[in-house]
Scaffold this active site. Structure first.
Site, PDB file in Angstrom:
ATOM      1  N   HIS A  58      35.880  26.424  47.394  1.00 51.75           N
ATOM      2  CA  HIS A  58      35.800  27.658  46.606  1.00 51.75           C
ATOM      3  C   HIS A  58      36.908  27.618  45.557  1.00 51.75           C
ATOM      4  CE1 HIS A  58      35.433  31.582  45.183  1.00 51.75           C
ATOM      5  NE2 HIS A  58      35.475  32.290  46.290  1.00 51.75           N
TER       6      HIS A  58
ATOM      7  N   CYS B  24      37.012  36.445  42.308  1.00 52.70           N
ATOM      8  CA  CYS B  24      36.227  35.201  42.299  1.00 52.70           C
ATOM      9  C   CYS B  24      35.031  35.266  41.352  1.00 52.70           C
ATOM     10  CB  CYS B  24      35.790  34.868  43.715  1.00 52.70           C
ATOM     11  SG  CYS B  24      37.225  34.684  44.794  1.00 52.70           S
TER      12      CYS B  24
ATOM     13  N   HIS C  29      26.816  32.374  45.247  1.00 54.21           N
ATOM     14  CA  HIS C  29      28.255  32.272  45.459  1.00 54.21           C
ATOM     15  C   HIS C  29      28.501  31.443  46.723  1.00 54.21           C
ATOM     16  CE1 HIS C  29      32.336  33.378  44.729  1.00 54.21           C
ATOM     17  NE2 HIS C  29      32.466  34.179  45.778  1.00 54.21           N
TER      18      HIS C  29
END
Lengths: 376, 240
Positions: A304, A136, A269
């Site tokens: 996400h 990610c 994040h």
């Protein structure tokens, strides 16, 4: 060292094409996480995701292809000598799904190295390009590598493309890990219970300042620092002490020649999982001490987006710096104790020239970028 | 000109496992890779190795042999060593295995154990945990065979001062059925330990250089790909 700037950007998210619908939606506190209709998701922990509207692939091809086309169509001129770095975790994973279901597919989109070639061919660039996979943090590292190459004088222009899809493959996987939130994710909230998946992409054109001036390009902002580090702790969980993220941020600050006091805001994040968000707040506490500076996560609004997240958050970060305004953390109701005074459910103004953007991922990856205003 | 010392080499190919300083035969070619067990790689029991997917076992083994060859396997404190691997197929085989657990029960039987290995960079995380490596790490892929691209990226990171030491190389299984082939990508894992300078008690294999135009050189002579580079390093070492 050369100064690195960003001169063009493109964006496609569940809010639609371009930055305007996303920025306006975020400032209004809206989210785009909605019931999944792309595939049957009733057996999964959550049937919610933030999907890009009107995304349709031609038969036998990946949804990545029309998503990429919508991104590239937004770009202004891209110099022929531009290098290409793409970032995706699962690329055309929908093609592999079809293959395993017995539907023959000849598309090469499932190959990890297919994406950069597609980008280069579509734009008529000479470079073969390279795809980066660092979970990610993939596109964060792609931006970092692009900036480092330009800063070192190895090249003058790099196009970074971060992109990932919502797929049954990924939804089922996070569901199997019990990592999905049954409601739209609530980053940094005391009652957060997991993440919501999203899809989308962002494209960034990075140039040396000299090249940008020579080509008459308008600067959107600067990339001043970058750093990455592994916490060497667990393949799917972050180190609770935030050691890897602290290291990455330290490296980024060192590269930028800045102290933590110079940072005006943080784009975190913020996945909405218990351990990620706690780890980040621990790391920010170590870096910033008792200082209460604005921190946000956009994943409660647009989900996400995996390997695309870093690039999307850079586009948002540049706008935040330009407007001195950090969008709210959508979904936040009651901040985690360590996040009080940092995260907010409303837009937060700030005064500063520098924004820290961070991402972390499976495999212990942590990455940090320091973005600067055009004037700094 | 970017440059670094090559201080360790390890591999797993169709011909077996090897390390440069053990003067084992190196052949990077087509065929079937050996089924790796923990005992092939680590003398002591390892709780994680048996749980890993074949791609991670392959990559971890290649990195382990390279670090061992460089005298860097044993550690007491975490070290800022970076990891860069190039792959054409990545973990597509694991992806297939994982999705085959999704299909039968409409997702109800999806394997979390397999899903954790459906990122091509997961094995770098395994290596970071096993060997205490805290440098940056990434897996890179190109449309064609990578050549020496991962080593070039490592040379960049060293020249920018981002790392003092990197383990870089290639890692691929044979492609699963139905997946398009990438020409010129043999199965195997080959990793090299690159450092900015010689280390005490370690005689280097030589100096890897990358010209600004893109060409690679070993001790001043052109080199084309990983197989050629390793073969020439071993030739040099066998003459020592």
């Amino acid at each position: 060292m050369k100064r690195v700037c960003i001169v063009d950007a493109a964006l496609v998210t569940a809010f639609g094409d371009g930055l305007a619908p996303l920025w306006d939606g975020l400032l209004a506190g809206r989210g785009a996480i909605a019931p999944l209709i792309r595939f049957a998701a009733d057996r999964y922990q959550s049937a919610l995701a933030a999907c890009v509207p009107d995304l349709i692939a031609i038969p036998g091809e990946s949804l990545l292809v029309p998503l990429l086309e919508r991104l590239l169509a937004q770009l202004g001129p891209v110099p022929a000598d531009c290098k290409v770095l793409t970032a995706t975790t699962k690329g055309g994973i929908d093609i592999l799904e079809k293959l395993r279901r017995g539907q023959p597919c000849r598309s090469r989109a499932m190959l990890p190295g297919d994406l950069p070639g597609r980008v280069a061919a579509r734009l008529g660039l000479a470079d073969d390009g390279l795809n980066i996979n660092a979970a990610c943090a993939s596109s964060t590292l792609a931006v970092a590598r692009a900036a480092a190459r330009i800063a070192a004088g190895q090249t003058e222009a790099v196009l970074v493309v971060g992109i990932d899809l919502v797929s049954e493959f990924v939804v089922s996987g996070f569901s199997s890990l019990q990592a999905l939130s049954v409601e739209p994710s609530r980053p940094f909230d005391v009652r957060r219970s997991g993440l919501s998946l999203g899809e989308g992409g962002a494209v960034l054109l990075l140039m040396s300042e000299e090249r940008a001036q020579r080509d008459g390009r308008e600067m959107l902002g600067r990339v001043l620092g970058w750093g990455s580090a592994n916490d060497a702790n667990h393949i799917t969980a972050p180190a609770r002490d935030g050691c890897g993220l602290i290291d990455a941020i330290g490296r980024a600050l060192g590269r930028a020649g800045l102290s933590a006091e110079a940072i005006g805001a943080v784009s975190a994040h913020g996945t909405g999982t218990l351990y990620n968000d706690a780890m980040e707040l621990t790391a920010f506490g170590r870096i910033f001490g008792d200082r209460r500076l604005p921190v946000n996560s956009v994943k409660g609004a647009l989900g996400h987006t995996l390997g695309a997240a870093g690039a999307i958050e850079v586009v948002l970060g540049l706008r935040s710096l330009a407007q001195q305004l950090l969008p709210p953390t959508v979904g936040l109701v009651e901040p985690e104790a360590a996040g009080r005074g940092l995260v907010a459910a409303v837009p937060q103004g700030f005064a500063g020239d520098y924004l820290l953007s961070t991402n972390s991922g499976f495999g212990g990856v942590n990455a940090a970028l320091i973005l600067g205003r055009t004037a700094c | 000109m970017l440059s670094a010392r090559i201080n360790g080499i390890g591999w797993v190919t169709v011909a077996g496992c090897g390390q440069g300083r053990l003067r084992q035969d190196f052949v990077l070619g087509a065929g079937e890779l050996p089924q790796l067990s923990r005992a092939d790689v680590f003398a002591q029991p390892d709780r994680r190795f048996g749980r890993m997917d074949p791609f991670s076992r392959l990559g971890l083994a290649g990195i382990a042999f390279a670090l061992r060859d460089a005298g860097l396997e044993v550690w007491q404190q975490k070290r800022a060593v970076g990891l860069i691997a190039a792959t054409a197929y990545g973990c597509l085989g694991t992806d297939c295995d994982y999705f085959d657990t999704v299909i039968p029960g409409g997702g109800a039987l999806a394997s979390p154990q397999l899903f954790a290995y459906t990122l091509s960079n997961t094995f770098l995380g395994e290596a970071a945990i096993r060997f205490g490596l805290t440098g940056g790490g990434m897996v890179v892929s190109t449309a064609s065979a990578p050549g020496l691209a991962p080593l070039g990226l490592a040379l960049e990171s060293l020249s920018w001062g981002e790392e003092e030491c990197l383990v870089a190389g290639i890692c691929d299984l044979n492609p699963p059925a139905g997946v398009p082939e990438v020409p010129g990508v043999p199965p195997g894992a080959v990793f090299l330990v690159l450092e900015r300078a010689d280390r005490e008690n370690v005689s280097s294999y030589g100096e890897l250089q990358k010209a600004s135009g893109g060409g690679y050189f070993l001790d001043g002579s052109p080199v084309g790909d990983v197989a050629e580079l390793v073969a020439r390093c071993l030739l040099t070492k066998n003459r020592d």
